[in-house]
Every structure is written in structure tokens, then in C-alpha cells.
Write an enzyme that holds these catalytic residues in place. Sequence first.
Site, PDB file in Angstrom:
ATOM      1  N   LYS A  65       0.877  -1.173   0.000  1.00  4.94           N
ATOM      2  CA  LYS A  65       0.000   0.000   0.000  1.00  4.94           C
ATOM      3  C   LYS A  65       0.910   1.217   0.000  1.00  4.94           C
ATOM      4  CE  LYS A  65      -3.071   2.657   2.932  1.00  4.94           C
ATOM      5  NZ  LYS A  65      -3.785   2.753   4.214  1.00  4.94           N
ATOM      6  N   GLY A  94      -8.185   9.150  10.432  1.00  6.57           N
ATOM      7  CA  GLY A  94      -8.448   9.420  11.838  1.00  6.57           C
ATOM      8  C   GLY A  94      -9.600  10.377  12.103  1.00  6.57           C
ATOM      9  N   ALA A 122      -9.700   5.175   4.688  1.00  6.24           N
ATOM     10  CA  ALA A 122      -9.496   6.366   5.517  1.00  6.24           C
ATOM     11  C   ALA A 122     -10.769   7.157   5.734  1.00  6.24           C
ATOM     12  CB  ALA A 122      -8.406   7.297   4.972  1.00  6.24           C
ATOM     13  N   GLY A 123     -11.033   7.421   6.959  1.00  5.85           N
ATOM     14  CA  GLY A 123     -12.135   8.287   7.329  1.00  5.85           C
ATOM     15  C   GLY A 123     -13.440   7.588   7.625  1.00  5.85           C
ATOM     16  N   ASN A 167      -9.466   1.259  10.060  1.00  6.92           N
ATOM     17  CA  ASN A 167      -8.502   1.089  11.152  1.00  6.92           C
ATOM     18  C   ASN A 167      -8.940   1.866  12.395  1.00  6.92           C
ATOM     19  OD1 ASN A 167      -6.322   0.753  12.854  1.00  6.92           O
ATOM     20  ND2 ASN A 167      -4.821   1.657  11.479  1.00  6.92           N
ATOM     21  N   THR A 168      -8.933   3.197  12.304  1.00  8.99           N
ATOM     22  CA  THR A 168      -9.203   4.039  13.473  1.00  8.99           C
ATOM     23  C   THR A 168     -10.523   3.711  14.146  1.00  8.99           C
ATOM     24  OG1 THR A 168      -7.934   5.854  12.513  1.00  8.99           O
ATOM     25  CG2 THR A 168      -9.506   6.425  14.248  1.00  8.99           C
TER      26      THR A 168
END
Lengths: 363, 256
Positions: B96, B157, B183-184, B205-206
Site C-alpha cells: 500500500k 483518523g 481512511a475516514g 482502522n481508526t
Amino acid sequence: MLVQELTNNEITSRITSMTTHDVERALQKEIIDFFDLCALVSPAAAPFLELMGQRVHAESTRLFGKTVLLYTPVYISDACENGCVYCSFNSTHFYRRSVLSHEAMREELHLLHAQGIRQVLLVTGEAPSVMSGLMIAGYCGTVREIMPSVGIEVQPLSQEEYRACVEHGADHLACYQETYDRQVYDDVHPYGRKRDFEWRYDVPERAAHAGMRSITLGVLLGLSEPRADVVQCALHARSIADRFPEVTVGFSLPRIRPFAGAFVPEYLVNDTLFVQLVLAYKLWMPHAVISISTRETASFRDALLPLGVTKMSAGSHTEVGGYAHDQHGEAQFVINDTRSIADVATSIAANGYQPVFKDWHVF
Amino acid sequence: MDSLVLGGKRFSNRLFTGTGKFASNSLIPAILSASGSEMITVALRRMDFTSPTENILAYIPDHVTLLPNTSGARTADEAVRIARIAREAGCGNFIKIEVIHDAKYLLPDNYETLKATEILANEGFIVLPYMSPDVMLVRSFEDAGAAAVMPLGSPIGSNKGLMTRELIRMMIEYARIPVIVDAGIGKPSQAAEAMEMGAAAVLVNTAIAGANDPELMASAFAQAVDAGRKAFCAQCAVPQEFAHASSPLTGFLRDE
């Protein structure tokens, strides 16, 4: 209104005019401006500490997760030509100064590596004839033989010297302005190169131009009125972050602690104010790293974990050769968290956070 | 079976996960089990091959595909170097690409990412580039050899969901390779939304690591991704913006 360069007195005047209404307004905004920051550091924000803490906790958890990076400072020279009235390295304090040889430093680093440390911060006094910028760069290279990450907290260097440090593997820098109050700055730095305020003020910019990836700013809390000093530091950090978006900016909050020489600070920063200032920094720049040293006690550092702290020193000795060698000079400041690296890591984990040793590697 | 093929590997689970921000690495196996995720990303700069107890890789089961990422790279050259080191360290061919020189919003540099994509694809890597949604760049990434594109929904995040949804929708329309939203994504409903739009997968992830119960959240995300994918496959009806009579304008016409 454009925020021009303001004096500490002007900022103090702004801070003292802030009301609870200003604090409430600030806390309703996603992006904090200068006025909001003044409100958040002001006495009017005292009743809102828990609210500020909750917001910082949520933001920090999203941006940084439940992790805390551990590192150890390694003092490689306590020779110093300055007369900083608050520091035990002050040139008027007569004791045997020393420089750690590369070989002795390797011994220290191997000891620290065996304890899990993967990031060290090289620290010196200011004595270029004994420890020049290029020599510091050489030490960075030696650290990189053993550790994946090395930073420097040394005398202000030229851009070329910072470039040399970066080329030898340094990826972060800490340089504290001590105080942004010009009069106080002159008073506490009676002689030596450190007396040059602008030379020190421009360190973050020179380091950023030289390719330093991470820069930590701070003031020595207690030297001058702390709320105004923190606002000045925050403005300084924001200006660096705006001009160099690739740089990770961080804050540290060293509080004056007793040392040989017994300097008594003019301002007392108690734990409550300390926490308020940490939270203000984090609300101002949510992506900023907050680093807390072993000047603070173990219990206090543990309590700070959910409040945006993302980096901590561990197992620190502030004398040259403090880890592997019996000959100790003077400590720069008293360590109040004397836990071993393993104990700090265990405590962090017990508090629901992951101690991270390796978070960087210059490939 | 509705599976996603990347780099010759078949993924039946379209939720990809990460390893960052967890309170403990020991949560990682539990997250993978709860979510059924078959692909997990790890920053090479976090891997510590000198510490048996601290090496993240030790927590990842063998059946899960490792997706090392180039987090920390600020240029294409740095990303390429990190990718090569990751492969030499035994992390496989998937990579990635993260090229970020924005410490505030962590937005990727699409052009440096594109350059790295071409170099690494030519070296046989299975390249998944993390990028800002730029509809016109999708074809460029395809031509450069990317196995998929990974546009952000909102900054890393932020948990703000699909702030870039219109651009992602257009990308899905134009793309001939999988579009994986990365992301997000802050809530399972946002992951479901991405899948309903036609995203091939999502990476989260976050939102999992930061949850009070990461394992439960991982399970919730898995269900949401599955639901969204099924909805897409079932071709949910296009919503009508206006209520209308059956043929208000042409109803007067009669066959002659």
C-alpha cells in the site's frame, strides 16, 4: 484581525479579558483561532477542564490511537558556555564537565536497546568548541548504527549543521525557547550565545528547511507568566506547521524543578494549570505530539495518558554517561519519575495504552 | 462466489483492516477473527524485527494477507525504498503506497504516489495506492499498473465518513480496477454506504482501534460491509426524487 507579533504583556492582557462565554464559544468550534486559544488558557476556562479533557481524549484517540511512544535521552556533553540562571549546566557551576565518547555512547545504546528502547534523544549543553554541530551530526550517525531513530536537543545550529544531522540520520529535534518574554529572556540569560533570542527563535525554521521531520517546541514553565508563554509557543508552532506542512510539530511542557544552584521560579505552575495548558495545546493543534519528560512524577504522567500525551521519556538519566558508566557529573534536573523502562511500559499498558518503542525508521 | 480478486488472490471478505492505534497488539488476532478480514495493513516503520515481543507481524495469522504500507514516505523515492525493504524482509508482494507530506490532515500526494505506483508495479508488486479522490487520475493509476485504487473517504483518523462521496462515486463509474475506500470511515453505516455505491472493499482502522470494544466494532463493520455488498449486488432500485403520476406528459398519446 490578523494576528501580528504580540508581546507577552499584550497577550496577557487579552487572556485576562476572556470570559466563560469566550471559552464556551471556543469549545463549540472545530478549528481554534487565536482568541479561542487565549480563552482556553485563561482562568475563565478552569471550570471547563473536564469538558476540554473529554474533547482532547476523543480527538487524540482518533488521531493517535491508544499508543504512547517511549524514548530515552542520552546526554553526550554537559560542557556549556552559557549562564542560564535556571540550569545546573550553567557555566558558573564548577564541576568536572565531560563528553561521552562514541564508544561509551555505544555501550549506553546497547544497554538501552536491550531494554526495548528504539529512539533516543541526544542532549548537550552549548559549547561548540567542545561539541560542534558537525560533531553532533557524527554522534547521530553512530546512534543510527544501533537505533532506528535519533533526535537532538542541542544548542541552536546553523541550517547547514542541521542538514548534516539529517544526513547522518536525525529525524527529530527539540528546542525550547524557554520564554517568549523578551525582558525575562534577557534576565535569565545574562551571557553566552543563548542570549541571542532570534537565533534560538529561528531554530525550528532552519531545522525544517534542513529536512528535519519532527520538531518539538516548548517553554520552560515558571520562568515567565505561563499562560502567555504557552500562547506564544502555540503561535510559533502554528507558523512552522503552516509554512512546513510536512513537519510533525510537537510540544513539550518542562516545568522548572529544583537543581544545584536552587533557582526559584517566579511563577508556580501547579498540576491543574499544567493540565489546562496541555489541553490548550492539543485543542489548538490536534495533530501535535505532546511529550512529557521524567521531570514529572510517575503518578502524574500516568494520569496524563488519556489527555493527549503521545510521547514519554523513560528510564532517564540526565548526567553524561548515566546509563552504563559509574562516573556521573551533575544532573541537569531532578528526575521525579525514576521507574525503569520496563516499569513505565507496564504502567502504560495497565492504564489501557500500548507502549510503542518503534514508530519511526529512516530508511 | 462474490469475491474480490487482487494480485491473483481471492478475498471473500471485503473488509480490510489495519494494525495501528490499538491499545495492545494482542487485540489484532481478536479483531481479525471477529471481522473475518483477510487483508491487514502494517507500517514498515513500526515493524521491529529485532524484538520478538514487539514485532507486530507475530500477531498476524498466516492466512491473512499482509499489506505493508509506506507510511512515513514523503516522496516517491522514499515509498519505493520502503516497499523494496518490506519485500526483502519477507512481507510479500502486496504494497500500500502512502506518500504524505501533510502532517495536519495526512492527505496523500497523488503525483508522487502515481510515480511510485509505476515503478513498483513494474517490479512485480501488487500495488494498492492510497490517494485523494481525483477522478481523472484513475485511468493514470490503471495505466501505471495499480491493482486497485484506494481513495480516502475523509482524512485519516477523522471518522467523518464519505465526505468525498461524489468523487468516489464518479471514480467507481470510470474505474476499470477495484476502488477500495480507505481512511475516514467512522461507522459501519458509512462502510455499508461505500459498498452500496459499488466500492470493491473498504479499509477501516481508526474506527475499530478507537472503539470502546474493538472486537465488537470489528464484527459490526464486517456485517455492514457484507450488507452493503449484497445490496449492491441485488441492484437496489434507483430512488425517485419526485413523486409522479404514471405518465403525466405523454399520457395523452394514443396508438394510432
